[in-house]
Design a protein around this motif. Structure first.
Motif, PDB file in Angstrom:
ATOM      1  N   ASP A   1     -81.374 -43.804  32.098  1.00  0.00           N
ATOM      2  CA  ASP A   1     -80.421 -43.019  31.320  1.00  0.00           C
ATOM      3  C   ASP A   1     -79.980 -41.765  32.069  1.00  0.00           C
ATOM      4  OD1 ASP A   1     -80.548 -44.847  29.231  1.00  0.00           O
ATOM      5  OD2 ASP A   1     -82.093 -43.724  28.170  1.00  0.00           O
ATOM      6  N   LEU A   2     -80.920 -41.116  32.752  1.00  0.00           N
ATOM      7  CA  LEU A   2     -80.578 -39.920  33.510  1.00  0.00           C
ATOM      8  C   LEU A   2     -79.626 -40.243  34.659  1.00  0.00           C
ATOM      9  CD1 LEU A   2     -84.067 -38.176  33.623  1.00  0.00           C
ATOM     10  CD2 LEU A   2     -82.047 -37.417  32.362  1.00  0.00           C
ATOM     11  N   GLU A   3     -79.897 -41.347  35.351  1.00  0.00           N
ATOM     12  CA  GLU A   3     -78.991 -41.754  36.431  1.00  0.00           C
ATOM     13  C   GLU A   3     -77.592 -42.014  35.882  1.00  0.00           C
ATOM     14  OE1 GLU A   3     -81.907 -44.007  39.617  1.00  0.00           O
ATOM     15  OE2 GLU A   3     -81.140 -45.142  37.914  1.00  0.00           O
ATOM     16  N   ASP A   4     -77.516 -42.783  34.794  1.00  0.00           N
ATOM     17  CA  ASP A   4     -76.205 -43.077  34.209  1.00  0.00           C
ATOM     18  C   ASP A   4     -75.467 -41.796  33.844  1.00  0.00           C
ATOM     19  OD1 ASP A   4     -76.746 -45.772  34.445  1.00  0.00           O
ATOM     20  OD2 ASP A   4     -77.230 -46.048  32.312  1.00  0.00           O
ATOM     21  N   LYS A   5     -76.157 -40.897  33.185  1.00  0.00           N
ATOM     22  CA  LYS A   5     -75.534 -39.655  32.713  1.00  0.00           C
ATOM     23  C   LYS A   5     -75.027 -38.794  33.869  1.00  0.00           C
ATOM     24  CE  LYS A   5     -76.682 -35.401  30.241  1.00  0.00           C
ATOM     25  NZ  LYS A   5     -77.713 -34.686  29.481  1.00  0.00           N
ATOM     26  N   TYR A   6     -75.893 -38.509  34.821  1.00  0.00           N
ATOM     27  CA  TYR A   6     -75.525 -37.572  35.866  1.00  0.00           C
ATOM     28  C   TYR A   6     -74.625 -38.187  36.934  1.00  0.00           C
ATOM     29  CZ  TYR A   6     -78.542 -34.232  33.646  1.00  0.00           C
ATOM     30  OH  TYR A   6     -79.083 -33.366  32.730  1.00  0.00           O
ATOM     31  N   LEU A   7     -74.778 -39.472  37.216  1.00  0.00           N
ATOM     32  CA  LEU A   7     -73.874 -40.098  38.174  1.00  0.00           C
ATOM     33  C   LEU A   7     -72.474 -40.245  37.573  1.00  0.00           C
ATOM     34  CD1 LEU A   7     -76.229 -42.767  39.777  1.00  0.00           C
ATOM     35  CD2 LEU A   7     -75.455 -40.605  40.768  1.00  0.00           C
TER      36      LEU A   7
ATOM     37  N   ARG B   1     -69.119 -38.505  38.986  1.00  0.00           N
ATOM     38  CA  ARG B   1     -67.930 -39.304  39.302  1.00  0.00           C
ATOM     39  C   ARG B   1     -66.685 -38.714  38.631  1.00  0.00           C
ATOM     40  NH1 ARG B   1     -66.571 -43.752  42.603  1.00  0.00           N
ATOM     41  NH2 ARG B   1     -64.496 -44.292  41.918  1.00  0.00           N
ATOM     42  N   LEU B   2     -66.845 -38.226  37.408  1.00  0.00           N
ATOM     43  CA  LEU B   2     -65.716 -37.602  36.715  1.00  0.00           C
ATOM     44  C   LEU B   2     -65.282 -36.303  37.389  1.00  0.00           C
ATOM     45  CD1 LEU B   2     -66.708 -38.178  32.991  1.00  0.00           C
ATOM     46  CD2 LEU B   2     -64.811 -39.245  34.228  1.00  0.00           C
ATOM     47  N   GLU B   3     -66.257 -35.552  37.889  1.00  0.00           N
ATOM     48  CA  GLU B   3     -65.954 -34.283  38.552  1.00  0.00           C
ATOM     49  C   GLU B   3     -65.420 -34.485  39.966  1.00  0.00           C
ATOM     50  OE1 GLU B   3     -69.601 -32.103  38.367  1.00  0.00           O
ATOM     51  OE2 GLU B   3     -69.522 -31.918  36.181  1.00  0.00           O
TER      52      GLU B   3
END
Length: 65
Positions: A34-40, A44-46
């Protein structure tokens, strides 16, 4: 780590006979996906990369023409 969390972890380890490291590892394994999904995703958006259209891909790979 916040003192209250450290105290809870210490108490849990003492009550169960397991190490604090055991519980820290369990927490990481439980939540790393979940942490990988959230922060990656946020990264990617930034920092968006190049966008490819199907036509671009076919032209670059010389397929479909």
């Amino acid at each position: 780590m916040p003192e209250d969390i450290e105290a809870r972890l210490t108490a849990l380890a003492a009550k169960t006979g397991r190490t604090k490291t055991f519980y820290a590892k369990e927490a990481i394994l439980e939540h790393i996906d979940d942490l990988e999904d959230k922060y990656l995703a946020a990264n990617r958006l930034e920092n968006p990369g190049k966008r490819w259209t199907l036509d671009d891909m076919q032209q670059d790979l010389d397929v479909g023409n």
